[in-house]
Scaffold this active site. Structure first.
Site: not given
Length: 232
Positions: A63-64
């Site tokens: 999901l960075k």
């Protein structure tokens, strides 16, 4: 399971939990891990992670996260609460953000691996110039990878071309997770810096993220086994 047997992370390029589970039905959790990205997670939420875990797959939640330190750390710990194997943040969020995430994970006795994204593999020098960085991608990768290591994280995402350089720069006790991997003859798709699985491992990558060549294959299991054979 031996870590060496789980070097392949299959990117689940699916919009729905149903489609993701149909893909993993054809995969063996003793031979690979799986990656859940933004699209699938946004559609399905935490339930898709739980379903994959019920099928005995370890999950990389891609999901960075990138926000102020406290918010990012809360998100990382929320991911760890799901029992995911790995989660990631953007290294460009800075030292304080990354250190806060590491501190919170340690305080909670979480086992989740935390890595950072350096430069997106779709970005070349012109793309960096557009955002005010007049620098070659590899130089920015080196800078952010060093910062990630100093901040106490477990590794970085990097292209295979950068893996050898980073291995020499940072040492052995650091994961190099490499997307943009395509078996011989595959389409490059939207990845600019690509390489074959065998070359990536030779260059120092510890984990290979492979999506469409496996998930779009007529027989994903056979494709996975073929890739594993190529890096054996």
């Amino acid at each position: 399971m031996e870590e060496s047997l789980l070097s392949i992370i299959v990117a689940l390029d699916a919009k729905s939990q149903y489609d993701a589970l149909k893909i993993v039905e054809q995969l063996d959790p003793t031979l690979c891990r799986v990656k859940v990205g933004k699209e699938l997670f946004t559609h399905e939420g935490p339930s898709v992670v739980k379903k994959l875990q019920e099928e005995n797959f370890e999950v990389f939640l891609d999901l960075k996260f990138h926000d102020i330190p406290n918010t990012t750390a809360q998100a990382v710990c929320a991911a760890a609460d799901l029992g995911v194997w790995m989660v990631n943040v953007h290294a460009s969020g800075g030292r304080k953000m990354m250190e806060t995430c590491v501190e919170r994970l340690k305080a909670g006795n979480y086992q989740t691996q935390l890595i950072a994204v350096t430069v997106l593999t779709s970005m070349g020098r012109e793309d960096l110039k557009d955002i005010g960085l007049d620098i070659e991608p590899v130089e920015q990768v080196k800078r952010l990878a060093k910062l990630t290591k100093e901040s106490g994280l477990d590794g970085v995402v990097c292209s295979a071309q950068e893996a050898k350089i980073l291995r020499e720069l940072i040492g052995q006790d650091f994961s190099l997770v490499t997307p943009g991997i395509r078996p011989e003859g595959s389409n490059a798709d939207d990845q600019k810096r690509i390489v074959t699985p065998k070359q990536a491992m030779l260059d120092g990558s510890t984990h290979l993220v492979i999506g469409r060549p496996i998930t779009n294959a007529e027989n994903p299991t056979e494709m996975l086994k073929s890739i594993l054979a190529s890096i054996a």
